[in-house]
Write an enzyme that holds these catalytic residues in place. Structure first.
Site, PDB file in Angstrom:
ATOM      1  N   GLY A  92       0.835  -1.327   0.021  1.00  0.00           N
ATOM      2  CA  GLY A  92      -0.021  -0.070   0.017  1.00  0.00           C
ATOM      3  C   GLY A  92       0.706   1.259   0.022  1.00  0.00           C
ATOM      4  O   GLY A  92       0.262   2.325   0.518  1.00  0.00           O
ATOM      5  N   ARG A 107     -15.510 -15.186 -10.008  1.00  0.00           N
ATOM      6  CA  ARG A 107     -14.909 -13.646  -9.963  1.00  0.00           C
ATOM      7  C   ARG A 107     -16.232 -12.600  -9.871  1.00  0.00           C
ATOM      8  O   ARG A 107     -15.946 -11.642  -9.725  1.00  0.00           O
ATOM      9  CB  ARG A 107     -13.901 -13.661 -11.189  1.00  0.00           C
ATOM     10  CG  ARG A 107     -12.772 -14.479 -11.274  1.00  0.00           C
ATOM     11  CD  ARG A 107     -11.825 -13.981 -12.465  1.00  0.00           C
ATOM     12  NE  ARG A 107     -10.849 -14.994 -12.413  1.00  0.00           N
ATOM     13  CZ  ARG A 107      -9.576 -14.697 -11.431  1.00  0.00           C
ATOM     14  NH1 ARG A 107      -9.585 -13.295 -10.716  1.00  0.00           N
ATOM     15  NH2 ARG A 107      -8.683 -15.541 -11.476  1.00  0.00           N
ATOM     16  N   ASN A 132       1.476   3.185  -2.788  1.00  0.00           N
ATOM     17  CA  ASN A 132       0.901   3.672  -3.552  1.00  0.00           C
ATOM     18  C   ASN A 132      -0.435   4.446  -2.928  1.00  0.00           C
ATOM     19  O   ASN A 132      -0.829   5.610  -3.072  1.00  0.00           O
ATOM     20  CB  ASN A 132       0.421   3.248  -4.869  1.00  0.00           C
ATOM     21  CG  ASN A 132       1.920   3.073  -5.460  1.00  0.00           C
ATOM     22  OD1 ASN A 132       2.407   4.168  -6.275  1.00  0.00           O
ATOM     23  ND2 ASN A 132       2.549   1.840  -5.581  1.00  0.00           N
ATOM     24  N   HIS A 141       0.774   0.094 -13.242  1.00  0.00           N
ATOM     25  CA  HIS A 141       1.600  -1.181 -13.641  1.00  0.00           C
ATOM     26  C   HIS A 141       3.007  -0.990 -13.594  1.00  0.00           C
ATOM     27  O   HIS A 141       3.532   0.018 -14.240  1.00  0.00           O
ATOM     28  CB  HIS A 141       1.133  -1.741 -14.873  1.00  0.00           C
ATOM     29  CG  HIS A 141       1.696  -3.011 -15.364  1.00  0.00           C
ATOM     30  ND1 HIS A 141       1.451  -4.331 -15.002  1.00  0.00           N
ATOM     31  CD2 HIS A 141       2.838  -3.122 -16.392  1.00  0.00           C
ATOM     32  CE1 HIS A 141       2.301  -5.080 -15.392  1.00  0.00           C
ATOM     33  NE2 HIS A 141       3.121  -4.579 -16.263  1.00  0.00           N
ATOM     34  N   GLU A 152       6.417   5.715  -9.156  1.00  0.00           N
ATOM     35  CA  GLU A 152       5.285   5.384  -9.193  1.00  0.00           C
ATOM     36  C   GLU A 152       4.288   6.151  -8.278  1.00  0.00           C
ATOM     37  O   GLU A 152       3.252   6.696  -8.730  1.00  0.00           O
ATOM     38  CB  GLU A 152       4.961   3.790  -8.656  1.00  0.00           C
ATOM     39  CG  GLU A 152       5.108   2.423  -9.644  1.00  0.00           C
ATOM     40  CD  GLU A 152       4.794   1.379  -9.108  1.00  0.00           C
ATOM     41  OE1 GLU A 152       4.595   0.342  -9.901  1.00  0.00           O
ATOM     42  OE2 GLU A 152       4.616   1.213  -7.882  1.00  0.00           O
ATOM     43  N   GLU A 157      -9.066  -6.614 -21.345  1.00  0.00           N
ATOM     44  CA  GLU A 157      -7.707  -6.963 -21.650  1.00  0.00           C
ATOM     45  C   GLU A 157      -6.798  -6.516 -20.617  1.00  0.00           C
ATOM     46  O   GLU A 157      -6.650  -5.350 -20.164  1.00  0.00           O
ATOM     47  CB  GLU A 157      -7.124  -6.659 -22.968  1.00  0.00           C
ATOM     48  CG  GLU A 157      -8.057  -7.114 -24.333  1.00  0.00           C
ATOM     49  CD  GLU A 157      -9.436  -6.015 -24.427  1.00  0.00           C
ATOM     50  OE1 GLU A 157      -9.084  -4.800 -24.178  1.00  0.00           O
ATOM     51  OE2 GLU A 157     -10.350  -6.232 -24.865  1.00  0.00           O
TER      52      GLU A 157
HETATM   53  C1  GRF Z   1       3.036  -1.424  -7.615  1.00  0.00           C
HETATM   54  O1  GRF Z   1       4.586  -2.027  -8.108  1.00  0.00           O
HETATM   55  C2  GRF Z   1       2.141  -1.497  -8.766  1.00  0.00           C
HETATM   56  O2  GRF Z   1       2.706  -1.077  -9.862  1.00  0.00           O
HETATM   57  C3  GRF Z   1       1.742  -3.001  -8.714  1.00  0.00           C
HETATM   58  O3  GRF Z   1       1.941  -3.229  -7.246  1.00  0.00           O
HETATM   59  C4  GRF Z   1       2.836  -2.604  -6.608  1.00  0.00           C
HETATM   60  C5  GRF Z   1       1.974  -2.146  -5.561  1.00  0.00           C
HETATM   61  O4  GRF Z   1       2.915  -1.563  -4.532  1.00  0.00           O
HETATM   62  N1  GRF Z   1       0.590  -3.199  -9.284  1.00  0.00           N
HETATM   63  P1  GRF Z   1       2.084  -0.863  -3.120  1.00  0.00           P
HETATM   64  O5  GRF Z   1       1.256  -1.785  -2.483  1.00  0.00           O
HETATM   65  O6  GRF Z   1       1.676   0.184  -3.603  1.00  0.00           O
HETATM   66  O7  GRF Z   1       3.357  -0.723  -2.288  1.00  0.00           O
END
Ligand code: GRF
Length: 208
Positions: free
Chosen positions: A12, A65, A14, A109, A174, A143
């Site tokens: 987490g 799902r 991000n 991503h 990121e 996709e």
């Molecule tokens: C990130 O590298 C993102 O690109 C990928 O999962 C990771 C998540 O990192 N989809 P965090 O949990 O936000 O630290």
């Protein structure tokens, strides 16, 4: 103010960047709910510490799902969520979620898409021998790891890199890339044009 639903599965960091940006007013959005599909996700603790409502919806409790996605949609809708952010959400989704939030779900991503979709993007980049990789924020479409690109950032791949060091360098960019993209969404500065495939996203610069 836009209401965000953030979906997570892991650390987490991000999510934390979004929490900090929302508090600082860098994005004109508030995080209405954090949903994890894993109960051990540290992201849930970050939400709790920030006083943000969080839910764990364990995918194992659902027989398909689609059923899992229907539950997620129900929780998002009941909180009037406008935008859904996949911030390290490690799960394939179905039209049940995609149609409910058409062009309103973004994913982060760890590569410069369309290169290296899927899992182990940093490992794939190392194995291929590219000299640049990075991260991508895009609108989620059926996709996997495709869909209109909102923002990207590049980092160098060094000869001395292993997967861990390369992932750390990607992680560092990121956070600001995701915050910039979500700021644009919240301001209504992202326009998706799907009149002629492939769909593209245009991002307008904030008026000064
Ligand atoms: C990130 O590298 C993102 O690109 C990928 O999962 C990771 C998540 O990192 N989809 P965090 O949990 O936000 O630290």
């Amino acid at each position: 103010m836009a209401r965000l639903g953030v979906l997570v599965s892991g650390n987490g960091s991000n999510l934390q960047a979004l929490i900090d940006a929302s508090r600082a007013g860098t994005i004109s959005g508030q995080i209405a709910v954090v949903i994890s599909n894993r109960k051990d996700a540290f992201a849930l603790r970050r939400a709790e510490q920030a006083g943000i409502e969080s839910l764990c919806i364990t995918h194992g409790a659902f027989s398909s799902r689609e059923e899992f996605d229907a539950k997620v949609v129900e929780e998002l809708r009941s909180r009037d969520v406008d935008w859904v952010v996949f911030a390290g959400f490690m799960r394939l989704v179905t039209p049940v979620l995609l149609d409910a939030y058409r062009h309103r779900i973004v994913n982060l991503h760890p590569s410069l898409l369309p290169a290296f979709p899927g899992v182990d993007a940093a490992k794939q980049a190392l194995e291929y021998g590219v000299k640049l990789t990075g991260c991508t924020v895009h609108i989620v479409t059926p996709e996997m790891d495709s869909g209109p690109i909102i923002a990207q950032a590049a980092v160098p791949v060094l000869d001395s890199d292993d997967e861990q060091t390369l992932l750390e360098r990607i992680h560092a960019v990121e956070h600001e890339t995701l915050v910039g993209a979500v700021a644009a969404l919240c301001d209504g500065r992202v326009q998706v044009n799907d009149a002629t495939p492939p769909a593209r996203a245009k991002v307008f610069v904030r008026a000064r």
